[in-house]
Design an enzyme around this catalytic site. Structure first.
Site, mmCIF file in Angstrom:
data_model
loop_
_atom_site.group_PDB
_atom_site.id
_atom_site.type_symbol
_atom_site.label_atom_id
_atom_site.label_comp_id
_atom_site.label_asym_id
_atom_site.label_seq_id
_atom_site.Cartn_x
_atom_site.Cartn_y
_atom_site.Cartn_z
ATOM 1 N N LEU A 242 0.815 -1.205 0.000
ATOM 2 C CA LEU A 242 0.000 0.000 0.000
ATOM 3 C C LEU A 242 0.854 1.263 0.000
ATOM 4 O O LEU A 242 1.678 1.459 0.897
ATOM 5 C CB LEU A 242 -0.946 0.005 1.206
ATOM 6 C CG LEU A 242 -1.863 1.219 1.338
ATOM 7 C CD1 LEU A 242 -2.829 1.280 0.164
ATOM 8 C CD2 LEU A 242 -2.621 1.164 2.665
ATOM 9 N N ASP A 243 0.655 2.099 -1.019
ATOM 10 C CA ASP A 243 1.324 3.398 -1.141
ATOM 11 C C ASP A 243 2.846 3.278 -1.149
ATOM 12 O O ASP A 243 3.554 4.198 -0.735
ATOM 13 C CB ASP A 243 0.884 4.342 -0.006
ATOM 14 C CG ASP A 243 -0.601 4.658 -0.058
ATOM 15 O OD1 ASP A 243 -1.165 4.624 -1.166
ATOM 16 O OD2 ASP A 243 -1.193 4.930 1.000
ATOM 17 N N GLU A 244 3.358 2.156 -1.648
ATOM 18 C CA GLU A 244 4.809 1.938 -1.677
ATOM 19 C C GLU A 244 5.353 1.805 -3.098
ATOM 20 O O GLU A 244 6.538 1.583 -3.282
ATOM 21 C CB GLU A 244 5.171 0.663 -0.889
ATOM 22 C CG GLU A 244 4.929 0.740 0.604
ATOM 23 C CD GLU A 244 6.039 1.445 1.344
ATOM 24 O OE1 GLU A 244 7.035 1.834 0.691
ATOM 25 O OE2 GLU A 244 5.911 1.632 2.565
#
Length: 299
Positions: A242-244
């Protein structure tokens, strides 16, 4: 390394006579002497006049990246085998396309309209090289905006019980519409690891925060709580983390202690739309190359 090309299509091939076609070639491979010479020589052998060339050698990864625009009367059927021959010699991953060809794009939304409106406006009036072939919403709220711009709207609701079914519907749409790029324009659902792998390198998200800070939900409230002096937005490729995912573009807006959360949200929406627009344009123009968990962006 695997060879990657855009989908062959006879309508993209250069004519045998008349004005030349402008092609864009992107590639990456282990860095070593002779790459630029080999590529430019191959293009010259096919009546190629290079109009733009950018390259970067990354000492940390040992990889070399290159983006070339070239005018040539050679057809796709003539160029692709020539590029493949050079690619085999250097272990390249590569892609060949026509400069400016609109990329078939599916935009996914929830309830926030600003990023969707901005992308559709830029496609229609500002030469954004995308062809939005559909809009998917997990809520029906933005169907009227899609209709205003003449885009099919697909309502695909998502709950914990229907998530797998919804993602299967998305896969079907990607296949049926021959989608090359998926844009999460403030789509407030997390894609499964399996779907992220299926669409690896083909999904761009806008996160309403300056990553890696303030991941997940309510980032403006998190930022306000920390008393930040800059708010920002990050556009990145989507991965199972997530969001990486690899970051394509970021932008910021200066704020101070007097700003309430609602004011940060309003300022942030403007940052979000322009950050996402730049990332989508650069991807569609083949200016973004993956470098592990990072990107190389040739502006």
């Amino acid at each position: 390394m695997a060879c990657v090309t855009t989908q062959p299509n006879d309508s993209f091939a250069a004519p045998a006579a008349g004005p030349p076609t402008e092609w864009v070639l992107t590639l990456s491979c282990p860095d070593r002497p002779g790459i630029v010479h080999a590529v430019s020589g191959m293009l010259a052998q096919h009546d190629g006049n290079i109009t733009e060339s950018q390259q970067f050698g990354d000492p940390s990864s040992g990889l070399f990246f290159m983006r070339v625009q070239v005018e040539s009367h050679a057809s796709r059927d003539e160029l692709e085998p020539a590029v493949a021959d050079v690619a085999d010699r250097f272990g390249m991953t590569w892609a060949l396309d026509v400069v400016g060809r609109p990329m078939r794009t599916l935009v996914m939304v929830s309830k926030a309209a600003h990023c969707l409106v901005d992308l559709l406006y830029r496609e229609r009036d500002q030469g954004m090289p995308i062809d939005v072939v559909g809009v998917v919403g997990n809520h029906p709220d933005l169907a009227d905006i899609a209709d205003f711009y003449g885009k099919p709207f697909h309502h695909v609701p998502v709950t914990s019980a229907t998530k797998a079914e919804a993602e299967d519907r998305l896969r079907s749409l990607v296949a049926e519409l021959d989608v090359e790029l998926v844009v999460l324009a403030r789509y407030m659902q997390i894609l499964s690891d399996e779907l992220c792998r299926d669409l690896n390198g083909r999904v761009i998200n806008i996160h309403h925060s300056f990553l890696p800070s303030f991941k997940g939900a309510r980032p403006y409230a998190q930022a306000h709580d920390r008393g930040v002096k800059l708010i920002g937005a990050t556009s990145h490729y989507v991965t199972g983390d997530l969001d990486e995912g690899p970051i394509i573009e970021q932008d910021v807006e200066r704020v101070d202690h007097s700003r309430a959360v609602r004011q940060l949200v309003a300022l942030g929406e403007d940052v979000e739309r322009r950050t996402l627009a730049r990332a989508v344009r650069w991807h569609a123009e083949h200016r973004v190359l993956l470098n592990g968990h990072r990107t190389v962006v040739f502006h």
